[in-house]
Design an enzyme around this catalytic site. Structure first.
Site, mmCIF file in Angstrom:
data_model
loop_
_atom_site.group_PDB
_atom_site.id
_atom_site.type_symbol
_atom_site.label_atom_id
_atom_site.label_comp_id
_atom_site.label_asym_id
_atom_site.label_seq_id
_atom_site.Cartn_x
_atom_site.Cartn_y
_atom_site.Cartn_z
ATOM 1 C CG HIS A 156 -1.885 0.763 1.117
ATOM 2 N ND1 HIS A 156 -2.009 2.333 1.094
ATOM 3 C CD2 HIS A 156 -3.566 0.674 1.043
ATOM 4 C CE1 HIS A 156 -3.225 2.795 1.155
ATOM 5 N NE2 HIS A 156 -4.058 1.814 0.990
ATOM 6 C CG HIS B 205 9.482 12.833 11.985
ATOM 7 N ND1 HIS B 205 10.089 11.867 11.899
ATOM 8 C CD2 HIS B 205 9.556 13.556 13.202
ATOM 9 C CE1 HIS B 205 10.444 11.654 13.498
ATOM 10 N NE2 HIS B 205 10.133 12.642 14.059
ATOM 11 N N PRO B 206 12.461 12.394 9.637
ATOM 12 C CG PRO B 206 14.233 12.337 11.215
ATOM 13 C CD PRO B 206 13.152 13.129 10.797
ATOM 14 N N GLY C 140 3.696 22.444 10.545
ATOM 15 C CA GLY C 140 4.808 21.569 10.780
ATOM 16 C C GLY C 140 6.051 22.262 9.907
ATOM 17 C CB ALA D 276 7.164 10.028 11.812
ATOM 18 N N GLY D 277 7.983 10.504 8.552
ATOM 19 C CA GLY D 277 7.566 11.089 7.328
ATOM 20 C C GLY D 277 6.723 12.622 7.318
#
Lengths: 301, 301
Positions: free
Chosen positions: A81, A167-168, A162, A170-171
């Site tokens: 997915h 985020h390295p 944000g 958590a994307g």
């Protein structure tokens, strides 16, 4: 009682203990209830369905995202997915005594908190979108986690909340408000897929049908029949009974009977009551006159 | 969650403070809720609709009867509605996750307590009746309060519980279990009462129609139309949709349109879901898949 539903999708479908820890965050809240949850190994993804009072569900969802950020690392994630975040997408849906506007506000507040406190870029989508480009989730997600390190540099894809950096581990995440979606299938007494296709075409928006209907014809080979398989993306405006009656009439045109139909998953009470009202020609009736619903509202007045 | 409804009738329709004091007895219970109450001056009678969990509603009803016994004196009561007791009749109705058998048991326990602790003769009626003679409330009530001082001496009318003597001020009371009753009316596009009469005759039990349907034709003079006015005494066995479709078909026979219909008061969720299932040809669906109902059950699991 006011109720909002949320169906967050997390990019973890293999380690059950991780999913359970995320769910536990929501179980701390008395007025939030988990209706359902499922994991898919191949998709490597889990989907949780929760319902609760507006303030509590807002905080519960944030806590779940925080936990998912701690436990899921997209750098080592693969699955069928498409995904762009440890928490991939968070829809908020008005269910009872709540409006789309309230869900939009909640999505924005949660999005802002995720951006500020967890340092994850947030994209508002669907009804919460800040521009038409961002209404469609698939468009936002295009390129996925790996592609977002470049995509985010494009001013067109500056996050709504944000940092301007992915985020390295958590994307990025999409948060938005949308209507309740009903998955509704109608089975036809024929094995001729062309007839299911024609009827799907007649009712679906893209080819001239109802505004909030997506439909395809599919074969149920083991049963030797075909099915019109649908998503009703706004049951208030393209109601289930009108779509069903249109399908029945179209099937008649081909001399084919409607064998039966199915609703996948759950529906809001309003969808059932509107169906009963239409068929029984009731001008004056609403959900408040269903005993169980009155009880629910009375216990939480 | 398990729910039982009760609709006690009290012989007081003029002094509101008396009715309020009786209702207050039920309001002490957390898991009993008053759905509705009304007073009728001419009938000199009040009707309270409450729903609650089995144990609590059982005790709440006893407390209400006790209070009514203290506050109502039938020796000085007159009104248009026939009555035999300060608390005249107490039906118990299975609403959710409860059975007729449970309601019968509750009616017997409450009846026994009323007999023993309040010294009021108790007659079990409807599904709780100890003989076919006692199923019909009107038959039990015949003679009313004043006539009962003689009637009770007849061995045929020995009470099921309590003393063999009428309570001097509170009379006697009927307690029993019955199915939920739906009041359902269908309006026809004609002013010809004969057509409403014929259709009422076609659907009602007494003249060959559905087992659990009572129906009459009535004129709505101010609207210039007629109505088939019904009580469905068992919506599970003579369901609303089947009765409605039969009326539509009969009306067609006379070239008369069905204008609309109305449900008076409240209905159990099951009645709405069964209607939706039938019209949409859903083979596999039930109340557990209605979000609000799932919430209600989840909050009280």
């Amino acid at each position: 009682m006011k109720l909002i539903e949320s169906v967050p999708n997390f990019s973890e479908g293999r380690r059950e203990e991780v999913v359970r820890q995320i769910i536990e965050e929501a179980q701390k809240y008395e007025r939030v209830k988990i209706l359902d949850w499922s994991m898919d190994f191949d998709h490597n993804r889990s989907v949780v369905t929760l319902v609760g009072e507006p303030e509590e569900i807002e905080t519960a969802i944030f806590d779940m995202v925080k936990k998912a950020t701690e436990l899921i690392d997209l750098r080592s994630h693969s699955g069928e997915h498409p995904r762009m975040g440890a928490t991939d997408v968070i829809p908020f849906i008005p269910v009872m005594n709540t409006t789309m506007e309230e869900c939009i506000e909640i999505s924005k507040r949660v999005g802002e908190r995720i951006g500020k406190e967890l340092n994850i870029p947030v994209y508002l989508y669907e009804k919460s979108a800040s521009s038409p480009d961002r209404e469609n989730l698939a468009k936002i997600r295009k390129g996925e986690f790996e592609g977002f390190f470049e995509k985010i540099k494009d001013p067109k894809w500056k996050p709504d909340f944000g940092p301007d950096q992915v985020h390295p581990s958590a994307g990025v995440v999409a948060v938005g408000a949308r209507e309740y979606l009903i998955a509704f299938n109608v089975n036809l007494g024929t094995n001729d897929i062309k007839i299911a296709d024609k009827i799907a075409k007649a009712v679906r928006h893209i080819s001239g049908g109802f505004r909030y209907v997506k439909a395809i014809g599919i074969e149920l080979k083991e049963k030797g029949i075909v099915q019109v398989s649908m998503n009703l993306t706004n049951y208030k405006k393209s109601p289930i009974f009108r779509v069903f009656e249109t399908i029945k009439r179209e099937a008649q045109r081909y001399g084919v009977p409607v064998l039966n139909s199915e609703i996948i998953g759950m529906i809001p009470l309003k969808a059932a009551i509107e169906t009963m009202k239409w068929y029984l020609q009731l001008d004056d009736f609403d959900e408040e006159r269903v005993i169980e619903n009155k009880i629910l509202n009375t216990f939480f007045e």
